[in-house]
Write a protein that holds these residues in place. Sequence first.
Motif, short mmCIF file in Angstrom:
data_model
loop_
_atom_site.label_atom_id
_atom_site.label_comp_id
_atom_site.label_asym_id
_atom_site.label_seq_id
_atom_site.Cartn_x
_atom_site.Cartn_y
_atom_site.Cartn_z
N GLY A 66 -2.25 6.90 8.52
CA GLY A 66 -2.80 5.57 8.25
C GLY A 66 -3.41 4.93 9.47
N GLY A 67 -3.57 5.71 10.55
CA GLY A 67 -4.21 5.17 11.75
C GLY A 67 -3.40 4.11 12.47
N ALA A 68 -2.08 4.05 12.19
CA ALA A 68 -1.21 2.98 12.72
C ALA A 68 -1.71 1.61 12.30
N ILE A 69 -2.55 1.59 11.24
CA ILE A 69 -3.08 0.35 10.66
C ILE A 69 -2.49 0.16 9.27
N VAL A 70 -2.58 1.21 8.45
CA VAL A 70 -2.02 1.19 7.09
C VAL A 70 -1.01 2.33 6.99
N GLY A 71 -0.40 2.47 5.80
CA GLY A 71 0.65 3.47 5.63
C GLY A 71 2.01 2.89 5.94
N SER A 72 3.04 3.47 5.32
CA SER A 72 4.40 2.96 5.52
C SER A 72 5.40 3.96 4.98
N LEU A 73 6.68 3.62 5.10
CA LEU A 73 7.72 4.45 4.49
C LEU A 73 7.51 4.55 2.98
N LYS A 74 6.99 3.48 2.37
CA LYS A 74 6.81 3.48 0.91
C LYS A 74 5.62 4.32 0.48
N THR A 75 4.50 4.23 1.21
CA THR A 75 3.30 4.97 0.78
C THR A 75 3.51 6.47 0.82
N HIS A 76 4.41 6.94 1.68
CA HIS A 76 4.66 8.38 1.82
C HIS A 76 6.00 8.80 1.22
N HIS A 77 6.58 7.93 0.43
CA HIS A 77 7.87 8.22 -0.19
C HIS A 77 7.79 9.44 -1.11
N PRO B 41 6.81 -0.17 -7.29
CA PRO B 41 8.19 0.29 -7.07
C PRO B 41 8.23 1.78 -6.76
N LEU B 42 9.20 2.18 -5.98
CA LEU B 42 9.35 3.59 -5.62
C LEU B 42 9.91 4.39 -6.79
N LYS B 43 9.37 5.58 -6.96
CA LYS B 43 9.88 6.47 -8.01
C LYS B 43 11.14 7.17 -7.52
N LYS B 44 12.10 7.30 -8.42
CA LYS B 44 13.34 8.00 -8.07
C LYS B 44 13.28 9.43 -8.58
#
Length: 354
Positions: A68-79, A27-30
């Motif tokens: 993430g090399g356009a392979i991994v990574g997302s809005l969540k991983t860099h939140h 879950p994302l931290k607030k």
Amino acid sequence: MGQGKIFETLRICSMPEFVRFMHDLPPLKKDPAVVVTDLRFGTIPVKLYQPKASSLTPRPGIVFYHGGGAIVGSLKTHHNICCLLCKESDSVVLSVGYRMMPKHKNPVAKTDNLVATIHFLKSLNAYGVDPARVVVCGDSIGGGIAALICQELRNRQDLPKIRAQILIYATLQGLDLDLPSYHQNKNVPLLSLSFAIYCWCQYLNIHPSWESTMLKGNYLPIELKEKYKKWLGPENIPERFKQQGYRQVPQGPLNEEAHLEISLAMEGIVTPLLVEDDVIAQVPEACIVSCEYDILRDDSLLYKKRLEDMGVPVTWHHMEDGFHGVLSSSQMGFFYFSCSTRILNVVVNFIKGL
């Protein structure tokens, strides 16, 4: 990734899709000081980060492109990174959730990010952003995208000018894999040379069986290497970065089959380091962060030199204990590395100084 390859072999899902699913589970931290809003610019998902405290004046704006090399990574991983950037620099941050591989090949990632950036630049008043202080920022492939977008928008008269580009261990070329850092750090986590080539092949839709040919460089004709030598030659890299047993690999005879397949795939590909001088001369000032234990270290050193040679101001920070992807450890508890905080601090200080 090992588990993902098993699922891929069983044809349940692709390795990248499995890895992204696992990365996005926590879950994302607030942060009570930051207001986070999920939006869509057309079909492109974005996250908007705004300081909760009101401001009498417009704030700086940061468009962030995750790595993430356009392979991994997302809005969540860099939140967490975007939350910290927003809070520490008192800026409005827009994080772009661009489409990725293996379903979406080149040039989808660049196009999605470009569309989202233009939409944001046209809507600055709605988000309380100062049009004179908009920066683009990214890590790894996100840093390469930030550089490309600065080059793409350099002559747009209908949009606010991008004030600066922040490139954190950025992917800036894929033509020469014989640079010192590619030899010295080829087995260093989190980005091994093998995985970098896997990402590059996925991006260009090249079969991974060409890996050994790409490493030898004999898919490129001599005249093409000569064309880019003035920008890619190891003589452009400071001597202290070539002292760890680096020795150039002599190029073998041209592999005609590899040249045909790979050159067609690369047709129309623009890499920030290899554009012409008149383009480089028109981009905004840069903050470049490089890491010692990173195969992409020399890409940053070469781009720094190109910018400086063309009169573009550069602020450079080299992390002697840094490695590729270390920024993502900024709030990972046991897996935290202090280098991530130092990178964040230099980025925040750069933004505050604009």
